[in-house]
Design a protein around this motif. Structure first.
Motif, PDB file in Angstrom:
ATOM      1  N   UNK A 674       0.842  -1.267   0.086  1.00 33.75           N
ATOM      2  CA  UNK A 674      -0.021   0.118   0.006  1.00 33.75           C
ATOM      3  C   UNK A 674       0.724   1.268   0.035  1.00 33.75           C
ATOM      4  N   UNK A 675       2.109   1.193   0.532  1.00 33.58           N
ATOM      5  CA  UNK A 675       2.867   2.228   0.750  1.00 33.58           C
ATOM      6  C   UNK A 675       3.563   2.543  -0.753  1.00 33.58           C
ATOM      7  N   UNK A 676       3.861   1.659  -1.443  1.00 35.73           N
ATOM      8  CA  UNK A 676       4.173   1.631  -2.576  1.00 35.73           C
ATOM      9  C   UNK A 676       3.239   2.320  -3.785  1.00 35.73           C
ATOM     10  N   UNK A 677       1.933   1.745  -3.727  1.00 36.72           N
ATOM     11  CA  UNK A 677       0.815   2.186  -4.130  1.00 36.72           C
ATOM     12  C   UNK A 677       0.646   3.776  -4.178  1.00 36.72           C
ATOM     13  N   UNK A 678       0.584   4.151  -2.818  1.00 40.77           N
ATOM     14  CA  UNK A 678       0.619   5.435  -2.761  1.00 40.77           C
ATOM     15  C   UNK A 678       1.469   6.393  -3.265  1.00 40.77           C
ATOM     16  N   UNK A 679       2.824   6.144  -3.186  1.00 44.02           N
ATOM     17  CA  UNK A 679       3.885   6.694  -3.750  1.00 44.02           C
ATOM     18  C   UNK A 679       3.575   6.690  -5.469  1.00 44.02           C
ATOM     19  N   UNK A 680       3.036   5.727  -5.685  1.00 40.89           N
ATOM     20  CA  UNK A 680       2.628   5.574  -7.269  1.00 40.89           C
ATOM     21  C   UNK A 680       1.385   6.534  -7.502  1.00 40.89           C
ATOM     22  N   UNK A 681       0.619   6.710  -6.696  1.00 37.27           N
ATOM     23  CA  UNK A 681      -0.207   7.599  -6.961  1.00 37.27           C
ATOM     24  C   UNK A 681       0.004   9.156  -6.899  1.00 37.27           C
ATOM     25  N   UNK A 682       1.010   9.328  -5.869  1.00 37.09           N
ATOM     26  CA  UNK A 682       1.559  10.802  -5.810  1.00 37.09           C
ATOM     27  C   UNK A 682       2.089  10.965  -7.024  1.00 37.09           C
ATOM     28  N   UNK A 683       3.087  10.151  -7.624  1.00 32.42           N
ATOM     29  CA  UNK A 683       3.818  10.230  -8.958  1.00 32.42           C
ATOM     30  C   UNK A 683       3.003  10.492 -10.071  1.00 32.42           C
ATOM     31  N   UNK A 684       1.673   9.736 -10.033  1.00 31.71           N
ATOM     32  CA  UNK A 684       0.902  10.167 -11.210  1.00 31.71           C
ATOM     33  C   UNK A 684       0.293  11.322 -11.342  1.00 31.71           C
ATOM     34  N   UNK A 685      -0.154  12.014  -9.832  1.00 26.90           N
ATOM     35  CA  UNK A 685      -0.624  13.408  -9.797  1.00 26.90           C
ATOM     36  C   UNK A 685       0.434  14.506 -10.161  1.00 26.90           C
ATOM     37  N   UNK A 686       1.731  14.163  -9.665  1.00 26.05           N
ATOM     38  CA  UNK A 686       2.664  15.232  -9.834  1.00 26.05           C
ATOM     39  C   UNK A 686       3.299  15.062 -11.449  1.00 26.05           C
ATOM     40  N   UNK A 687       2.826  14.190 -12.146  1.00 27.07           N
ATOM     41  CA  UNK A 687       3.310  13.948 -13.511  1.00 27.07           C
ATOM     42  C   UNK A 687       2.554  15.001 -14.381  1.00 27.07           C
TER      43      UNK A 687
END
Length: 721
Positions: A674-687
């Motif tokens: 879940x931690x990694x999925x949250x990081x991935x979600x933050x990355x998608x928004x930041x892109x």
């Protein structure tokens, strides 16, 4: 060496290291032998190596009609011979410069200790009472440096006709140093100073031969013709050189020449008994001449007396014997006119006949010494020395006096300014810097003059000024700049600031030179200068492509600001491509930034990232569960670490697909996934934001990572149930 001094007064003096005005405006002329025919249309002057001046001379290009076959130009190097004026060989000059550092530094250390003791004690310190002894020890060490011994073959059998023995080749620099020592530093020789001058002239009279010959040159010339003479006493030169040698006190030479007289030959002694008796009597009287001195060197003649009353009694008795011989009836029985006149001339010299003494000598210093020997034998110390010197100069004028003679005039005049000026003009900055210690050894007046601070030269003293000038000479050559700090640190006002400028101006690209710089900083506790020098070296090497060396010196300087700047550069380079080939270019640099070096700021991430890449490689090679679990743990640490830049998140996860899709039990639990999925979600928004740094990853990288994480999450849920 720096061109601008630390304060505004020095800066306003024309960009010099120190504001220095020469003592004289007499130009020094250097010959220039170029061999070009005129006209010369252009001259270009530039500095060469060391003290060489490079002069380029160019002629007008000749037309076809008047071509004379001459070359179009020539480059000539002129050696300016700075430093010791009569030390011509650069290697010899450097030997003196390096050899004088230790005695100078030791004396300065003792001087500082004496100053500290005098502040702590109300009574005079032992250093002050016996200071002249320390100066004499210093002077002895310097004199050993200035010697120029000549290896000569010493025959087992002495040549009876050898008048002058070959020994150490004299130099003007050592002669000047001995003059300064005897007049200013040596306390013990003051009672027999005239005799010290006799010894000095015996060693250095050969240096005074210029426009007119000296007594030494007369003896050299006569010795060359001695072997060809059949009847030596009939040669006028024979009696002339004997008279000259006696006038300056070279008694052993006089006696040796007298015993070459023809009346000593076995076939002559029978019918020349009276003549031989007169010659021998004069020789014995000369060898018994009273001398006001503690002792004589081996081979020297005369009778020594330490106490003045004893010397006066012996002198009166000796003069009575000479007067008695002068009026003896035996002269009538001597039928050889040249012998009779020659011996009578010697007697008149011993009786102090001014006219004959003036005829027998050539330079005023020789006449000056003859006065002390035969006219004023009871002189002690510097009694009326200057007045007598003026009298002798008038009797023996010289159109261009030797630099040693000019120095002697300044010394016996007791004029410190003149002595300094003559030392500087004739013998260079080295002499002035080191001879100041002799000048101030026993003279409070000279000490006050040399240590008085002058506002017109930046508030420094004359002593400090001359040391700074000598330091500038040292720093002008790449082989001697390393010893300049010894002299700069002895200058209290401007020395340390100029030393800092000197260290900053040394080139940073040479590693040995850099290490030497840092060693000097350590010796003189210049920690801030050392740190700045390492920063300069680090930036230089980084800019010139030597990344690892640049980082090393910045780490030594503990410059976190620049190390963080380098980290940003590394992120820009490493973060764009996470492939193994790209990473290998920077792996060595990241290796240098190990944990033991305590890297600054976000450079810590690169070190951990290096370890993660190595673990991934092991996982791919061996497929071992332990290595995979260790790599998964390190991945979570990296993703949790706030120092990990966001643009590295996706490359890290994409590289970890092997871990996310591990066969067997999942390596990540539900919370970690879940931690990694949250990081991935933050990355998608930041892109979606502007200014995002692009990577070299495939377009489907994000979807591949999301799918792998979703799969791992499902497996982790089932595993936990």
């Amino acid at each position: 060496m720096p061109d601008v001094a630390a304060d505004s007064a020095a800066s306003a003096s024309g960009g010099e290291l120190v504001p220095f005005v020469p003592d004289t405006e007499i130009a020094v002329v250097y010959p220039l032998h170029h061999g070009l025919k005129p006209p010369i249309s252009r001259v270009s002057i530039s500095w060469g190596r060391g003290n060489n001046l490079r002069v380029s001379l160019l002629r007008n290009p000749p037309s076809n009609s008047d071509s004379d076959g001459e070359i179009g130009g020539k480059v000539v190097e002129v050696n300016l011979d700075s430093g010791a004026a009569d030390v011509r060989e650069p290697a010899q000059w450097r030997r003196i410069a390096y050899g004088s550092v230790t005695p100078f530094a030791l004396l300065q250390s003792r001087k500082n200790s004496a100053s500290i003791l005098s502040k702590l004690q109300s009574s005079p310190s032992p250093f002050h009472l016996d200071w002249w002894e320390y100066v004499m020890e210093y002077s002895k060490d310097i004199k050993e440096l200035l010697g120029n011994p000549k290896s000569n073959y010493n025959p087992l059998i002495e040549d009876p006709k050898e008048v002058l023995k070959k020994g150490e080749e004299p130099t003007s620099l050592k002669a000047a140093w001995e003059l300064m020592e005897m007049f200013y530093a040596d306390k013990l020789c003051q009672s027999w100073l005239p005799e010290r001058l006799v010894d000095w002239l015996a060693d250095y009279d050969c240096l005074l031969s210029g426009d007119q010959p000296a007594v030494h040159s007369k003896l050299v010339e006569f010795q060359g013709t001695l072997v060809t003479l059949q009847v030596i006493e009939d040669d006028p030169k024979y009696w002339e050189v004997i008279s000259s040698a006696l006038a300056v006190g070279w008694l052993e030479i006089v006696v040796k020449l007298l015993r070459l007289h023809g009346s000593y030959q076995l076939d002559q002694i029978g019918h020349r008994e009276t003549e031989n008796g007169l010659v021998e009597t004069v020789a014995v009287l000369i060898s018994m001449m009273p001398r006001m001195r503690p002792e004589l060197k081996n081979g020297k003649l005369g009778e020594c007396f330490k106490a003045k009353p004893d010397f006066m009694k012996a002198w009166e008795k000796w003069r009575e014997q000479i007067t008695k011989l002068d009026s003896s009836a035996f002269w009538v029985l001597c039928d050889r006119r040249r012998t009779r006149e020659g011996l009578k001339n010697l007697i008149q010299i011993m009786l102090g006949n001014t006219t004959i003494l003036c005829t027998a000598t050539t330079h005023w210093i020789e006449l000056y010494i003859s006065h002390f020997l035969f006219i004023r034998p009871f002189t002690v110390g510097c009694e009326s020395m200057y007045n007598l010197a003026q009298k002798c100069v008038k009797m023996k004028p010289m159109s261009s006096p030797h630099k040693l003679l000019r120095l002697i005039i300044g010394i016996i005049e007791e004029n410190t300014e003149v002595v300094l000026a003559e030392c500087s003009r004739g013998f260079g900055p080295w002499m002035v810097t080191h001879a100041i210690e002799l000048l101030t050894a026993r003279s409070d007046q000279a000490d006050f003059l040399l240590h008085k601070e002058h506002d017109d030269i930046g508030g420094i003293s004359m002593e400090e000024l001359h040391r700074l000038v000598y330091a500038q000479v040292l720093t002008s050559h790449f082989l001697t700049w390393q010893i300049a700090p010894v002299y700069l640190t002895s200058c209290m006002r401007q020395g340390m600031s100029l030393l800092e400028v000197l260290l900053y101006r040394q080139p940073a690209q040479h590693n040995q030179l850099l290490l030497k710089n840092l060693e000097i900083c350590r010796l003189y506790e210049l920690d801030h200068v050392s740190s700045n020098i390492m920063k300069i070296a680090g930036v230089y090497h980084w800019k010139h492509g030597r990344k690892g060396l640049g980082v090393f010196w910045l780490q030594q300087a503990r410059d976190e600001f620049l190390l963080n700047k380098i980290a940003q550069r590394l992120f820009d380079s490493v973060g764009k491509s996470i492939s193994g080939e790209s990473f290998k270019q920077w792996e060595g640099l990241i290796e240098l930034l190990g944990s033991e070096s305590k890297p600054a700021g976000s450079l810590e991430f690169l070190h951990k990232y290096r370890d993660f890449k190595k673990l991934l490689q092991q996982v791919c090679d061996r497929k071992t569960p332990d290595a995979a679990r260790h790599a998964a743990d390190l991945l979570i640490l990296l993703m949790k670490n706030p120092s990990t830049p966001q643009r590295f998140w996706l490359p890290l996860l994409y590289d970890s697909l092997t871990l996310l899709s591990w066969q067997g039990r999942p390596l990540l639990n539900v919370s970690q996934t879940n931690l990694l999925l949250n990081k991935l979600q933050e990355l998608s928004v930041a892109s979606l934001r502007p200014g995002v740094v692009a990577t070299d990853l495939p377009a489907e990288a994000l979807d591949s990572v999301r799918l792998a994480l979703a799969t791992n999450l499902g497996r982790a849920i089932l595993e936990e149930q």
